[in-house]
Design an enzyme around this catalytic site. Structure first.
Site, PDB file in Angstrom:
ATOM      1  N   GLU A   1       3.237   6.820  12.608  1.00 42.48           N
ATOM      2  CA  GLU A   1       4.567   7.435  12.753  1.00 42.48           C
ATOM      3  C   GLU A   1       4.466   8.852  13.314  1.00 42.48           C
ATOM      4  O   GLU A   1       5.450   9.403  13.792  1.00 42.48           O
ATOM      5  CB  GLU A   1       5.287   7.472  11.403  1.00 42.48           C
ATOM      6  CG  GLU A   1       5.959   6.166  11.029  1.00 42.48           C
ATOM      7  CD  GLU A   1       7.091   5.773  11.976  1.00 42.48           C
ATOM      8  OE1 GLU A   1       8.020   6.551  12.157  1.00 42.48           O
ATOM      9  OE2 GLU A   1       7.009   4.661  12.529  1.00 42.48           O
TER      10      GLU A   1
ATOM     11  N   GLY B   1       0.841   1.818  -5.486  1.00 44.55           N
ATOM     12  CA  GLY B   1       1.443   1.331  -4.239  1.00 44.55           C
ATOM     13  C   GLY B   1       0.647   0.187  -3.633  1.00 44.55           C
ATOM     14  O   GLY B   1      -0.369  -0.250  -4.191  1.00 44.55           O
TER      15      GLY B   1
ATOM     16  N   THR C   1      -0.664   8.540   9.619  1.00 46.26           N
ATOM     17  CA  THR C   1       0.127   7.386  10.045  1.00 46.26           C
ATOM     18  C   THR C   1       0.469   7.394  11.523  1.00 46.26           C
ATOM     19  O   THR C   1       0.630   8.462  12.133  1.00 46.26           O
ATOM     20  CB  THR C   1       1.445   7.338   9.244  1.00 46.26           C
ATOM     21  OG1 THR C   1       2.357   6.442   9.890  1.00 46.26           O
ATOM     22  CG2 THR C   1       2.122   8.695   9.153  1.00 46.26           C
TER      23      THR C   1
HETATM   24  P1  NAP Z   1       3.696   2.580  -0.953  1.00 49.17           P
HETATM   25  O1  NAP Z   1       3.494   1.138  -1.279  1.00 49.17           O
HETATM   26  O2  NAP Z   1       5.051   3.103  -0.732  1.00 49.17           O
HETATM   27  O3  NAP Z   1       2.996   3.415  -2.128  1.00 49.17           O
HETATM   28  C1  NAP Z   1       3.176   4.805  -2.261  1.00 49.17           C
HETATM   29  C2  NAP Z   1       2.526   5.269  -3.543  1.00 49.17           C
HETATM   30  O4  NAP Z   1       2.752   6.673  -3.689  1.00 49.17           O
HETATM   31  C3  NAP Z   1       3.085   4.617  -4.814  1.00 49.17           C
HETATM   32  O5  NAP Z   1       2.029   4.474  -5.738  1.00 49.17           O
HETATM   33  C4  NAP Z   1       4.069   5.664  -5.313  1.00 49.17           C
HETATM   34  O6  NAP Z   1       4.304   5.610  -6.708  1.00 49.17           O
HETATM   35  C5  NAP Z   1       3.292   6.922  -4.977  1.00 49.17           C
HETATM   36  N1  NAP Z   1       4.107   8.131  -4.919  1.00 49.17           N
HETATM   37  C6  NAP Z   1       5.251   8.345  -4.224  1.00 49.17           C
HETATM   38  N2  NAP Z   1       5.679   9.616  -4.399  1.00 49.17           N
HETATM   39  C7  NAP Z   1       4.800  10.203  -5.234  1.00 49.17           C
HETATM   40  C8  NAP Z   1       4.700  11.490  -5.815  1.00 49.17           C
HETATM   41  N3  NAP Z   1       5.605  12.443  -5.575  1.00 49.17           N
HETATM   42  N4  NAP Z   1       3.654  11.758  -6.640  1.00 49.17           N
HETATM   43  C9  NAP Z   1       2.736  10.819  -6.932  1.00 49.17           C
HETATM   44  N5  NAP Z   1       2.782   9.564  -6.412  1.00 49.17           N
HETATM   45  C10 NAP Z   1       3.799   9.269  -5.579  1.00 49.17           C
HETATM   46  O7  NAP Z   1       2.847   2.981   0.338  1.00 49.17           O
HETATM   47  P2  NAP Z   1       1.603   2.217   1.010  1.00 49.17           P
HETATM   48  O8  NAP Z   1       2.127   1.263   2.010  1.00 49.17           O
HETATM   49  O9  NAP Z   1       0.661   1.774  -0.023  1.00 49.17           O
HETATM   50  O10 NAP Z   1       0.950   3.401   1.857  1.00 49.17           O
HETATM   51  C11 NAP Z   1      -0.078   4.224   1.301  1.00 49.17           C
HETATM   52  C12 NAP Z   1      -0.149   5.517   2.078  1.00 49.17           C
HETATM   53  O11 NAP Z   1      -0.446   5.256   3.441  1.00 49.17           O
HETATM   54  C13 NAP Z   1       1.142   6.332   2.081  1.00 49.17           C
HETATM   55  O12 NAP Z   1       0.768   7.689   2.111  1.00 49.17           O
HETATM   56  C14 NAP Z   1       1.790   5.949   3.396  1.00 49.17           C
HETATM   57  O13 NAP Z   1       2.637   6.993   3.819  1.00 49.17           O
HETATM   58  C15 NAP Z   1       0.578   5.782   4.273  1.00 49.17           C
HETATM   59  N6  NAP Z   1       0.695   4.822   5.365  1.00 49.17           N
HETATM   60  C16 NAP Z   1       1.134   3.565   5.138  1.00 49.17           C
HETATM   61  C17 NAP Z   1       1.167   2.666   6.170  1.00 49.17           C
HETATM   62  C18 NAP Z   1       1.608   1.241   5.970  1.00 49.17           C
HETATM   63  O14 NAP Z   1       1.911   0.573   6.971  1.00 49.17           O
HETATM   64  N7  NAP Z   1       1.594   0.730   4.756  1.00 49.17           N
HETATM   65  C19 NAP Z   1       0.737   3.052   7.461  1.00 49.17           C
HETATM   66  C20 NAP Z   1       0.263   4.347   7.633  1.00 49.17           C
HETATM   67  C21 NAP Z   1       0.226   5.226   6.576  1.00 49.17           C
HETATM   68  P3  NAP Z   1       5.394   4.583  -7.332  1.00 49.17           P
HETATM   69  O15 NAP Z   1       4.707   3.234  -7.409  1.00 49.17           O
HETATM   70  O16 NAP Z   1       5.674   5.191  -8.649  1.00 49.17           O
HETATM   71  O17 NAP Z   1       6.565   4.564  -6.399  1.00 49.17           O
HETATM   72  O1  F7E Z   2      10.178  -0.770   9.920  1.00 49.58           O
HETATM   73  C1  F7E Z   2      12.822  -2.053  12.099  1.00 49.58           C
HETATM   74  C2  F7E Z   2      12.745  -0.555  11.894  1.00 49.58           C
HETATM   75  O2  F7E Z   2      10.362   0.048   7.590  1.00 49.58           O
HETATM   76  C3  F7E Z   2       9.550  -1.374  11.038  1.00 49.58           C
HETATM   77  C4  F7E Z   2       5.694   2.551   6.731  1.00 49.58           C
HETATM   78  O3  F7E Z   2       4.677   1.902   6.024  1.00 49.58           O
HETATM   79  O4  F7E Z   2       4.755   1.939   8.843  1.00 49.58           O
HETATM   80  C5  F7E Z   2       5.923   1.844   8.052  1.00 49.58           C
HETATM   81  O5  F7E Z   2       7.027   2.442   8.700  1.00 49.58           O
HETATM   82  C6  F7E Z   2      10.549  -1.548  12.164  1.00 49.58           C
HETATM   83  C7  F7E Z   2      11.365  -0.281  12.478  1.00 49.58           C
HETATM   84  O6  F7E Z   2       8.172   0.259   8.855  1.00 49.58           O
HETATM   85  C8  F7E Z   2      14.983  -3.418   9.540  1.00 49.58           C
HETATM   86  O7  F7E Z   2      13.818   0.113  12.550  1.00 49.58           O
HETATM   87  C9  F7E Z   2      14.781  -3.579  11.683  1.00 49.58           C
HETATM   88  O8  F7E Z   2      11.447  -0.137  13.869  1.00 49.58           O
HETATM   89  O9  F7E Z   2       8.894  -1.947   8.094  1.00 49.58           O
HETATM   90  P1  F7E Z   2       9.426  -0.640   8.510  1.00 49.58           P
HETATM   91  P2  F7E Z   2       8.001   1.614   9.666  1.00 49.58           P
HETATM   92  O10 F7E Z   2       9.240   2.381   9.791  1.00 49.58           O
HETATM   93  O11 F7E Z   2       7.288   1.263  10.933  1.00 49.58           O
HETATM   94  C10 F7E Z   2       4.335   3.273   9.149  1.00 49.58           C
HETATM   95  C11 F7E Z   2       3.071   3.200   9.968  1.00 49.58           C
HETATM   96  C12 F7E Z   2       4.243   4.139   7.964  1.00 49.58           C
HETATM   97  O12 F7E Z   2       3.411   5.049   7.886  1.00 49.58           O
HETATM   98  C13 F7E Z   2       5.306   4.007   6.948  1.00 49.58           C
HETATM   99  O13 F7E Z   2       4.870   4.540   5.702  1.00 49.58           O
HETATM  100  O14 F7E Z   2      11.518  -2.507  11.759  1.00 49.58           O
HETATM  101  N1  F7E Z   2      13.799  -2.729  11.257  1.00 49.58           N
HETATM  102  N2  F7E Z   2      15.522  -4.004  10.665  1.00 49.58           N
HETATM  103  C14 F7E Z   2      13.904  -2.621   9.921  1.00 49.58           C
HETATM  104  N3  F7E Z   2      13.159  -1.914   9.040  1.00 49.58           N
HETATM  105  C15 F7E Z   2      13.495  -2.027   7.729  1.00 49.58           C
HETATM  106  N4  F7E Z   2      12.748  -1.356   6.802  1.00 49.58           N
HETATM  107  N5  F7E Z   2      14.561  -2.788   7.295  1.00 49.58           N
HETATM  108  C16 F7E Z   2      15.339  -3.507   8.166  1.00 49.58           C
HETATM  109  O15 F7E Z   2      16.284  -4.183   7.774  1.00 49.58           O
END
Ligand code: NAP
Ligand code: F7E
Length: 343
Positions: free
Chosen positions: A136, A13, A134
């Protein structure tokens, strides 16, 4: 000298790939769990993966899935890491409304499976565990959010992650484990998944300029997010595990912008000034000079429940870990646009 061994779930990821690169630079031996898929899913780590037949490999991949306990316990038993970063998750909030049970299985029970594997293998004293919590989890709690703010998740994803957060804290207390959490606010970059709004916007702009796409269709423009850069946040994860004791830390920038503002800034970086007219589903974003419409609204991108405003306070991480965000919001968008325009 004995090498530090790290195991990263979710290595394919966004965050997993960035963290793997960061740890390799710090001379770790890095192991990652990847899911079996019908085609290659390692694009984000292909640049650091060496054929294991070559001398001195430092990155190792193992098949596994957070929904499959036997794969988790076997990998941990085999690798014996000193640090586990649990980054694997079904991480898309909107998708979690469509797959709530799977999301709970992978994100909530998946975390429990790792903690149980560590406990059953009697490795509670030798492994430091990091849980990807997160913002969220705060859901409807108004900003600024910090480590003590009430958690009221507003999606199956947020609820599953809250379980994972608390079970991690429980194992810390019950079994005296080094189990920490990073409560990370949104973080982005050129390797962000294409369906998250930031990347959808930068890719949409690139595709429009390359005439591969006519309009960018979006949902709620008026949600606010605290958007940081994933490279800064991977560093924070590592720092959290280097602190002398397990704890919980908010990682954020302390600034928030609306989705609308994200759109306006991104378009301005390619020389297009977006104006808005119309209301609700009829609203459009267009260039007054040319009268060309770029943004339209599609109801399918609205969620059953929205998280209106996230803006985190990273004071604790700054005070205790000396962490602060380095990369500026606009520079991050520029990097994303450069990548998407270059592809
Ligand atoms: P991401 O790009 O969606 O990557 C998720 C990873 O988890 C991918 O490697 C995916 O594999 C793997 N995965 C999904 N389901 C799985 C399963 N059942 N078993 C094993 N692996 C699995 O997410 P990210 O943005 O890097 O985020 C990393 C972590 O931080 C996640 O836990 C996310 O919820 C959390 N987080 C993200 C954000 C953000 O803004 N990015 C903020 C707060 C927390 P595939 O490549 O095969 O799909
Ligand atoms: O949406 C609005 C949507 O999907 C951000 C994940 O990494 O951060 C992420 O979750 C905002 C929301 O991220 C579209 O409704 C409008 O208000 O980019 P997002 P997220 O939902 O904040 C948190 C911290 C995590 O932990 C999660 O893993 O944007 N929005 N129009 C849209 N969002 C999407 N995806 N697509 C649209 O077309």
């Amino acid at each position: 000298m004995k090498k530090n061994i790290a195991l990263i779930t979710g290595i394919t990821g966004q965050d997993g790939s960035i963290l793997a690169k960061f740890l390799l630079k710090k001379n770790y031996e890095v192991h990652g769990i990847k899911r079996r898929s019908s085609s290659f899913n390692t694009q984000r780590i292909d640049d650091i993966y060496n054929d294991l037949h070559e001398p001195n490999p430092q990155l190792f991949l193992h098949y596994g899935d957070l929904t499959d306990f036997s794969s988790i316990i076997n990998v941990i038993k085999k690798v014996k890491p000193i640090e586990i970063y649990n980054l694997a998750a079904q991480s898309h909030v909107q998708v979690s409304f469509e797959t709530p049970e799977y999301t709970a299985n992978a994100d909530a029970i998946g975390t429990l499976r790792i903690l149980e594997a560590i406990r059953i293998l009697n490795l509670t004293k030798s492994i430091k565990f990091y849980q990807a919590s997160t913002s969220e989890m705060y859901g409807s709690t108004p900003p600024p959010q910090n480590e003590n703010s009430p958690m009221k998740p507003a999606s199956p994803y947020g609820a599953a992650k809250l379980y994972a957060h608390w079970i991690t804290k429980n194992y810390r207390t019950s079994y005296n484990m080094f189990a920490s959490t990073g409560i990370l606010f949104n973080h982005e970059g050129p390797s962000r998944g294409e369906t998250f709004v930031s990347r959808k916007i930068t890719m949409g702009i690139a595709n429009i300029l390359k005439k591969k796409q006519k309009y960018l269709y979006l949902g709620n423009l008026d949600a606010f997010r605290d958007w940081g850069d994933a490279r800064d946040y991977a560093k924070a994860m590592w720092k959290i595990l280097q602190y002398k004791k397990p704890d919980d830390f908010v990682i954020a920038t302390g600034k928030s912008y609306s989705v609308r503002k994200f759109v306006e800034i991104s378009f301005s970086l390619v020389g297009i000034k977006i104006s808005w007219k119309g209301k609700g589903l009829k609203e459009i974003g267009y260039d007054k000079k040319t009268n060309r419409t770029y943004i339209k609204i599609d109801a399918k991108y609205f969620r059953p429940q929205e998280v209106d405003h996230l803006r985190g306070s990273f004071k604790k991480a700054n005070r205790i870990l000396g962490w602060k965000p380095e990369i500026k919001f606009k520079d991050m968008i520029k990097d994303m646009l450069d990548k998407d325009l270059g592809d």
